[in-house]
Each structure stands twice: as C-alpha cells, then as structure tokens.
Design a protein around this motif. Structure first.
Motif, PDB file in Angstrom:
ATOM      1  N   ILE A 138      16.685   6.608   4.163  1.00 54.11           N
ATOM      2  CA  ILE A 138      15.644   5.651   4.554  1.00 54.11           C
ATOM      3  C   ILE A 138      14.298   6.368   4.523  1.00 54.11           C
ATOM      4  N   GLU A 139      13.288   5.653   4.135  1.00 52.56           N
ATOM      5  CA  GLU A 139      11.947   6.228   4.138  1.00 52.56           C
ATOM      6  C   GLU A 139      11.227   5.810   5.426  1.00 52.56           C
ATOM      7  N   PHE A 140      10.638   6.774   6.098  1.00 50.14           N
ATOM      8  CA  PHE A 140       9.833   6.455   7.289  1.00 50.14           C
ATOM      9  C   PHE A 140       8.359   6.682   6.988  1.00 50.14           C
ATOM     10  N   VAL A 141       7.527   5.782   7.466  1.00 48.45           N
ATOM     11  CA  VAL A 141       6.082   5.906   7.271  1.00 48.45           C
ATOM     12  C   VAL A 141       5.402   5.920   8.632  1.00 48.45           C
ATOM     13  N   ASP A 142       4.575   6.923   8.862  1.00 46.57           N
ATOM     14  CA  ASP A 142       3.808   7.017  10.103  1.00 46.57           C
ATOM     15  C   ASP A 142       2.522   6.220   9.906  1.00 46.57           C
ATOM     16  N   ILE A 143       2.475   5.042  10.505  1.00 48.89           N
ATOM     17  CA  ILE A 143       1.308   4.173  10.317  1.00 48.89           C
ATOM     18  C   ILE A 143       0.405   4.273  11.534  1.00 48.89           C
ATOM     19  N   ALA A 144      -0.685   5.020  11.375  1.00 45.48           N
ATOM     20  CA  ALA A 144      -1.592   5.256  12.496  1.00 45.48           C
ATOM     21  C   ALA A 144      -2.597   4.115  12.587  1.00 45.48           C
ATOM     22  N   GLY A 145      -3.348   4.126  13.664  1.00 45.15           N
ATOM     23  CA  GLY A 145      -4.573   3.332  13.685  1.00 45.15           C
ATOM     24  C   GLY A 145      -4.477   1.887  14.098  1.00 45.15           C
ATOM     25  N   LEU A 146      -3.308   1.477  14.609  1.00 45.72           N
ATOM     26  CA  LEU A 146      -3.262   0.109  15.129  1.00 45.72           C
ATOM     27  C   LEU A 146      -3.875   0.125  16.523  1.00 45.72           C
ATOM     28  N   VAL A 147      -4.968  -0.579  16.676  1.00 46.69           N
ATOM     29  CA  VAL A 147      -5.612  -0.656  17.982  1.00 46.69           C
ATOM     30  C   VAL A 147      -5.929  -2.108  18.273  1.00 46.69           C
ATOM     31  N   LYS A 148      -6.334  -2.364  19.491  1.00 42.63           N
ATOM     32  CA  LYS A 148      -6.779  -3.704  19.850  1.00 42.63           C
ATOM     33  C   LYS A 148      -7.911  -4.105  18.903  1.00 42.63           C
ATOM     34  N   GLY A 149      -7.818  -5.293  18.338  1.00 42.68           N
ATOM     35  CA  GLY A 149      -8.872  -5.751  17.427  1.00 42.68           C
ATOM     36  C   GLY A 149      -8.609  -5.406  15.974  1.00 42.68           C
TER      37      GLY A 149
END
Ligand code: GDP
Ligand code: MG
Length: 363
Positions: A68-79
């Motif tokens: 399985i490939e995992f992706v670290d998706i940063a940067g989800l913030v309010k708004g």
C-alpha cells in the motif's frame, strides 16, 4: 497500487507516523522490494504471516507481500476549503487517495502545542471533516450547475444530478457522503467526482505510550464518532513507533511487552486500511517466490489472474486452487491432491480470501 492519505490537524503526529511506516518498510527492504517515491510518499508491505509459512513449504527464494502507498498530506487547517494555508492544493491531494487515515491527537503533552489550545479529538475531527465536507459541497454545487442544461436531454446526467441534490442536502447538514444511503448504481454515477467524504476512513488515535494497551477516554470519544459513520478506529502511538525503529530488532519485543502490547500499532493500521478497502488476498507459491496478490471482493478467477498479468486473463484456462489452511494441514500440494482438496476451478469461480492458486493459461 492502493493509496492511503494521512490527514489531520497540524502537530498531531502525522509525519512521525509516516516516517515510522516508511522506516519500517526500509528496514524490511532486505526481504521486500520497496521504494520511496517522494519525500511524502512511501510504500509499505501489508504484513501477512501466511507468506512465511508457505515460503517454507515451497522452499521459495523470495517473499513478495502486497503493498500500500501512504501519503503524508500536510497543511489541512481550519479554512482549508476556502483556500487557507494552501488548502485547496492539499484537498486536491486527498482527492487522489483510495482511503483516508485521519490521525487524531489523543495524547496530552504541554510541550507540544495543539493548534486549538486543548486536547479535544471530537472537535478536531469536526474541524477536518467540515473542511472536507465544504470542499465536497462546492464540488457538488458546481457539478449540478454545469450539468443542469445537459440533464434536460441526458437521462444519466439527470439521474446523477438527483443523487447530487440528495448528497448536497446531507452535506449542508454537516454530514459526510459516507452517511448518505446510496445504491451501488448511485455510487457509480457520482464516482467521477472523487468526493472526499465518500472515501473510507480510519481514525488513528495517537496516544501516549501508557495508553497504548488500553486506550483512554479520548479514544472512546473517537469510537463514538466513528460508529456513526462506518469508520474504523485503531490505536497507535506515533512516539512509540518512532522509538521502536531506533532500537535493535531483538529488543523490540521486550519494549512492547513493557507497554502491555504484543505488536506496535503500525501492523494493525496497515491491515485495517487493507480491510477497509474491501480487499482480499490470494497467494501463489513456488520455488521462485511466494507472493500475495490483492483483489477486490467478488473477483472471479480470470480477473484475479489478470492481476498477475493481463495475458493471464485472456489466456485463462483454469485455476488449480487450494485453501491456505488445507495446504498447511496437508503439507504439500501433492498430499492435498491425493485427499481431493486441490480443486480445478473455472471461469466463474469467485476467488476466496487465502486461496493458493496455480493458474493454467494459454501462452
Ligand atoms: N508525546 C508525543 N509526542 C508526539 C507524538 N507524536 C508526535 N509527537 C510530537 O509532536 C510534534 C508534531 O509531530 P508531527 O509528526 O510533526 O506532527 P504533524 O504536524 O501532524 O505531522 C513533534 O514534536 C513530535 O515529536 C506522540 O505520540 N506522543
Ligand atoms: Mg507533518
């Protein structure tokens, strides 16, 4: 290959978890083919104890697990859905994944700042889900707007828009698409939109090492949320995982035992991701290699053969099949054959979890 995206608020342990996943895969690289594609993308093996057993029986030179490939998706913030913190770019990354691993902070530690100032996993989940939902809502509204004219002459588009109106109403109430009752046909109609809140989700509750064995009150709160939206929950400690990879392998067992667990959370996270996607494994084994192959539940023998090579699907003759359990109990394919446990399956056979198969194909 299947992709799982790791999401969550800043500072909850996403990267720590991702790095542990990847470091583990690297440590295993001697046995398993593996690669890192980009700094935030890593490929990990799905742990499967059956492989070792079969490899021993067949005296295989190599073991090849499924991955399985995992992706670290940063940067989800309010708004984020309004473009805050490069939000739209990150949301687009999430659109590409097959499953979401949502890391939720369930550990207390005054040294590590929480973006909202306190530990409250339910609130954190709502913040992220709201952003995902708003992004979906915008997508749905845009599609309805654009499809309106076409719907007058195109029955399929008309049906799609009816489904989208139902979904739009649910999203407006703060629900996720997962919570909307949709038939398989309806799901098919909206599949092309890749809606974020339609994706299967696992909540990875990140706890302190003391709570790894038992969980804590925060984990219970997350379970409550998850039970309302058909999501899974796993308990992990990103901290423990990052410490585990630093110590020699022979000491890891003792370390885990001192925390009251037999294995870290990574294995269960990987397995949960695999199961969440409704995936099944069949196996092939021989002197060259013992290998796990991923199929979707309900796949028939020729399609399953096609996973190995597209020519196998075209040239499919039959599948010599034995269940993993039968093979292990009898000790060899020949012994199983004598007992009548080796089945010759045809084109309509639905491949089962743990089938060990030898495909007969036309060259
Ligand atoms: N005590 C503790 N600290 C953690 C844990 N997971 C992450 N951290 C720390 O929290 C900070 C943020 O972690 P990081 O993985 O970068 O968070 P991300 O922003 O979600 O990627 C780092 O200082 C980590 O060392 C954990 O399970 N326990
Ligand atoms: Mg990070």
């Amino acid at each position: 290959m299947l992709r799982a995206g790791i999401v969550g608020l800043p500072n909850v342990g996403k990267s720590t978890l991702f790095n542990a996943l990847v470091a583990n895969a690297k440590a295993d690289a001697a046995n398993f083919p593996f690669c890192t594609i980009e700094p935030n993308v890593g490929v990990v093996a799905v742990p499967d104890e059956r492989l070792e057993v079969l490899a021993k029986l067949s005296e295989s030179k190599q073991i090849v697990p499924t991955r399985i490939e995992f992706v670290d998706i940063a940067g989800l913030v309010k708004g984020a859905s309004q473009g805050e913190g490069l939000g739209n770019q990150f949301l687009a990354n999430i659109r590409e994944v097959d499953a979401i691993v949502h890391v939720v902070r369930c550990f207390e530690n005054d040294d590590i700042i929480h973006v909202s100032g306190s530990i409250d996993p339910v609130r954190d989940i709502e913040v992220i889900n709201l952003e995902l939902g708003l992004s979906d809502l915008a997508q749905v509204e845009r599609r309805i707007e654009r499809g309106r004219k076409q719907a007058k002459t195109d029955k399929t588009v008309q049906q799609e828009i009816e489904v989208l109106q139902k979904i739009g109403a649910a999203l407006n109430e703060g629900k996720s698409v997962r919570q909307v009752d949709l038939t398989d046909e309806e799901k098919e109609l909206i599949k092309h939109l890749n809606l974020l809140t339609a994706k299967p989700i696992i909540y990875a509750t990140n706890v302190s090492e003391d709570d790894l064995a038992t969980g804590n009150q925060y984990v219970e709160q997350v379970r409550e949320v998850a039970s309302q939206e058909e999501a899974k929950v796993v308990i992990i400690s990103a901290q423990v995982e990052s410490e585990l990879i630093e110590i020699p392998e022979e000491e890891r067992g003792d370390f885990l035992e001192s925390l009251g667990v037999t294995e870290g959370g990574l294995k269960s996270l990987i397995r949960a991701t695999y199961e969440l996607l409704g995936l099944r494994t069949y196996l092939t084994t021989g002197e060259k290699e013992t290998r796990a192959w991923t199929i979707i539940t309900g796949m028939k023998a020729p399609q399953a053969a096609g996973v190995i090579h597209s020519d196998f699907e075209k040239g499919f003759i039959r599948a010599e099949t034995i269940s993993y359990e039968d093979l292990v109990t009898t000790g060899s394919t020949n012994a199983a054959k004598e007992k009548g446990l080796l089945r010759s399956e045809g084109k309509e056979y639905v491949v089962q979890e743990g089938d060990v198969i030898l495909f007969r194909v036309n060259p």
